[in-house]
Design a protein around this motif. Structure first.
Motif, mmCIF file in Angstrom:
data_model
loop_
_atom_site.group_PDB
_atom_site.id
_atom_site.type_symbol
_atom_site.label_atom_id
_atom_site.label_comp_id
_atom_site.label_asym_id
_atom_site.label_seq_id
_atom_site.Cartn_x
_atom_site.Cartn_y
_atom_site.Cartn_z
ATOM 1 N N GLN A 101 0.722 -1.275 -0.033
ATOM 2 C CA GLN A 101 0.146 -0.098 -0.195
ATOM 3 C C GLN A 101 0.965 1.275 -0.093
ATOM 4 O O GLN A 101 1.943 1.226 0.330
ATOM 5 C CB GLN A 101 -0.953 0.060 1.163
ATOM 6 C CG GLN A 101 -2.015 -1.115 1.322
ATOM 7 C CD GLN A 101 -3.006 -0.881 0.010
ATOM 8 O OE1 GLN A 101 -3.612 0.118 0.156
ATOM 9 N NE2 GLN A 101 -3.324 -2.101 -0.438
ATOM 10 N N PRO A 102 0.288 2.413 -0.385
ATOM 11 C CA PRO A 102 0.986 3.644 -0.184
ATOM 12 C C PRO A 102 1.422 4.016 0.962
ATOM 13 O O PRO A 102 0.480 3.643 1.984
ATOM 14 C CB PRO A 102 0.429 4.646 -0.945
ATOM 15 C CG PRO A 102 -0.769 3.834 -1.836
ATOM 16 C CD PRO A 102 -0.894 2.754 -1.205
ATOM 17 N N GLU A 110 -2.226 12.346 -2.056
ATOM 18 C CA GLU A 110 -3.188 11.451 -2.908
ATOM 19 C C GLU A 110 -4.292 12.379 -2.432
ATOM 20 O O GLU A 110 -5.163 12.785 -3.183
ATOM 21 C CB GLU A 110 -3.456 10.074 -2.786
ATOM 22 C CG GLU A 110 -2.486 9.373 -3.396
ATOM 23 C CD GLU A 110 -2.548 7.770 -3.043
ATOM 24 O OE1 GLU A 110 -3.861 7.112 -3.018
ATOM 25 O OE2 GLU A 110 -1.688 7.239 -2.737
ATOM 26 N N ARG A 111 -4.450 12.580 -1.150
ATOM 27 C CA ARG A 111 -5.842 13.040 -0.754
ATOM 28 C C ARG A 111 -6.019 14.607 -1.129
ATOM 29 O O ARG A 111 -6.911 15.025 -1.699
ATOM 30 C CB ARG A 111 -5.855 13.184 0.879
ATOM 31 C CG ARG A 111 -7.080 13.592 1.326
ATOM 32 C CD ARG A 111 -7.010 13.637 2.798
ATOM 33 N NE ARG A 111 -8.482 14.358 3.472
ATOM 34 C CZ ARG A 111 -8.312 15.098 4.580
ATOM 35 N NH1 ARG A 111 -7.274 15.435 5.291
ATOM 36 N NH2 ARG A 111 -9.406 15.708 4.897
ATOM 37 N N MET A 142 -0.488 4.385 -6.141
ATOM 38 C CA MET A 142 -1.034 5.447 -6.165
ATOM 39 C C MET A 142 -2.367 5.557 -6.872
ATOM 40 O O MET A 142 -3.450 6.235 -6.380
ATOM 41 C CB MET A 142 -0.157 6.681 -6.082
ATOM 42 C CG MET A 142 0.759 6.649 -5.028
ATOM 43 S SD MET A 142 1.551 8.294 -5.259
ATOM 44 C CE MET A 142 2.442 8.333 -6.768
ATOM 45 N N ALA A 143 -2.236 5.173 -8.223
ATOM 46 C CA ALA A 143 -3.385 5.514 -9.175
ATOM 47 C C ALA A 143 -4.727 4.492 -8.395
ATOM 48 O O ALA A 143 -5.704 4.945 -8.353
ATOM 49 C CB ALA A 143 -2.759 4.649 -10.450
ATOM 50 N N ASP A 144 -4.131 3.217 -8.050
ATOM 51 C CA ASP A 144 -5.266 2.321 -7.765
ATOM 52 C C ASP A 144 -5.995 2.726 -6.306
ATOM 53 O O ASP A 144 -6.827 2.850 -6.045
ATOM 54 C CB ASP A 144 -4.707 0.836 -7.292
ATOM 55 C CG ASP A 144 -4.410 0.130 -8.484
ATOM 56 O OD1 ASP A 144 -4.724 0.637 -9.457
ATOM 57 O OD2 ASP A 144 -3.632 -0.849 -8.188
ATOM 58 N N SER A 145 -5.164 3.497 -5.369
ATOM 59 C CA SER A 145 -5.680 4.064 -4.056
ATOM 60 C C SER A 145 -6.420 5.317 -4.610
ATOM 61 O O SER A 145 -7.459 5.735 -3.881
ATOM 62 C CB SER A 145 -4.354 4.362 -3.277
ATOM 63 O OG SER A 145 -4.990 5.053 -2.090
ATOM 64 N N VAL A 152 -11.037 8.822 -7.594
ATOM 65 C CA VAL A 152 -10.393 9.875 -8.819
ATOM 66 C C VAL A 152 -9.580 8.799 -9.557
ATOM 67 O O VAL A 152 -8.838 8.059 -9.224
ATOM 68 C CB VAL A 152 -9.159 10.829 -8.289
ATOM 69 C CG1 VAL A 152 -8.387 11.687 -9.445
ATOM 70 C CG2 VAL A 152 -10.063 12.075 -7.521
ATOM 71 N N THR A 153 -9.890 8.933 -11.072
ATOM 72 C CA THR A 153 -9.477 8.104 -12.086
ATOM 73 C C THR A 153 -8.152 8.831 -12.536
ATOM 74 O O THR A 153 -7.986 9.886 -13.093
ATOM 75 C CB THR A 153 -10.305 7.714 -13.300
ATOM 76 O OG1 THR A 153 -11.363 7.338 -12.815
ATOM 77 C CG2 THR A 153 -9.576 7.113 -14.398
#
Length: 255
Positions: A101-102, A110-111, A142-145, A152-153
């Protein structure tokens, strides 16, 4: 683990400070003065790193880019083409998740990026390669999270970089052929000056979007005005020292 990472961990605090304490014990009988010197440096270094007030001083020196005003978020599309989020490592094999995980720092980035993307409508690119050669890339984590945790895609993933310099170079290689040269750059406030410099050197125009400020914390609000040691401060001091060395290294090798 690559050899350069081993050397870095040994020569940077707290590795260096532990080495000094080991030398102090080793020379305690044969060279007591040298042992005392090593002990004072090692123990004194740990004490300074553990102080919130020292963290605040160090962060204030590194955090030179101001935060984006909340009222600027919606208008970012007028100033940039893409939001770029820089990777910050990974947590390995947590049984609660069943996969890597990140890190908490990456999640903080990310947030913030997710909020900016939703406010501005800008697409997102994640940047970060393999951590010690182990897939998946930080960019994919990060993209998956971002998709699963923040809705967000991510449109692009730059998964080759291992350093901030490479973050910039490979992101530019990906975006510039598409005619995209203006980026909103999301990373920690103390990491932002080196990141901005790297991305501008790669030919991109940067709107800094720093997050995770450490220099704005009021040490006076801590016990004894920030002079009482805390474990959290040791970790933060290590991050700031690493960044200070990184900035010095980039000045020497990339100018």
């Amino acid at each position: 683990m690559p050899f350069r990472y081993f050397v870095k961990q040994l020569l940077m605090p707290p590795g260096l400070l532990l080495l000094l304490l080991v030398l102090a014990w080793w020379f305690r009988r044969s060279r007591p003065r040298l042992a005392t010197f090593c002990f004072v440096l090692g123990a004194g270094g740990f004490w300074l790193m553990s102080l919130p007030v020292v963290v605040q001083w160090g962060a204030t020196a590194l955090e030179r880019e101001p935060a984006l005003a909340r009222g600027e978020w919606a208008s970012l599309a007028e100033r940039a083409d893409v939001i770029v989020v820089l990777g910050a490592g990974r947590e390995r094999g947590d049984p609660a998740w069943g996969s890597d995980q990140p890190t908490g720092v990456a999640l903080e980035r990310e947030r913030y990026a997710a909020r900016l993307a939703k406010a501005s409508g800008l697409p997102v690119l994640t940047s970060g390669g393999l951590h010690y050669g182990t897939p998946p890339t930080e960019a994919k984590l990060m993209a998956d999270s971002l998709q699963e945790d923040f809705g967000v895609t991510v449109r692009w993933q730059e998964g080759r970089s291992r350093t901030t310099w490479e973050n910039a170079q490979f992101t530019a290689e990906l975006l510039q052929p598409l005619g995209l040269k203006r980026v909103v750059l999301v990373t920690q406030a103390w990491h932002m000056p080196r990141s901005v410099w790297s991305f501008e050197a790669a030919g991109l125009s940067v709107v800094p979007a720093p997050v995770g400020f450490l220099g704005t914390a009021t040490a006076n609000a801590e016990p004894l005005g920030g002079w009482l040691p805390t474990f959290k401060s040791i970790w933060r001091s290590g991050q700031l020292l690493n960044e200070a060395v990184g900035q010095a290294g980039y000045t020497l090798f990339y100018r």
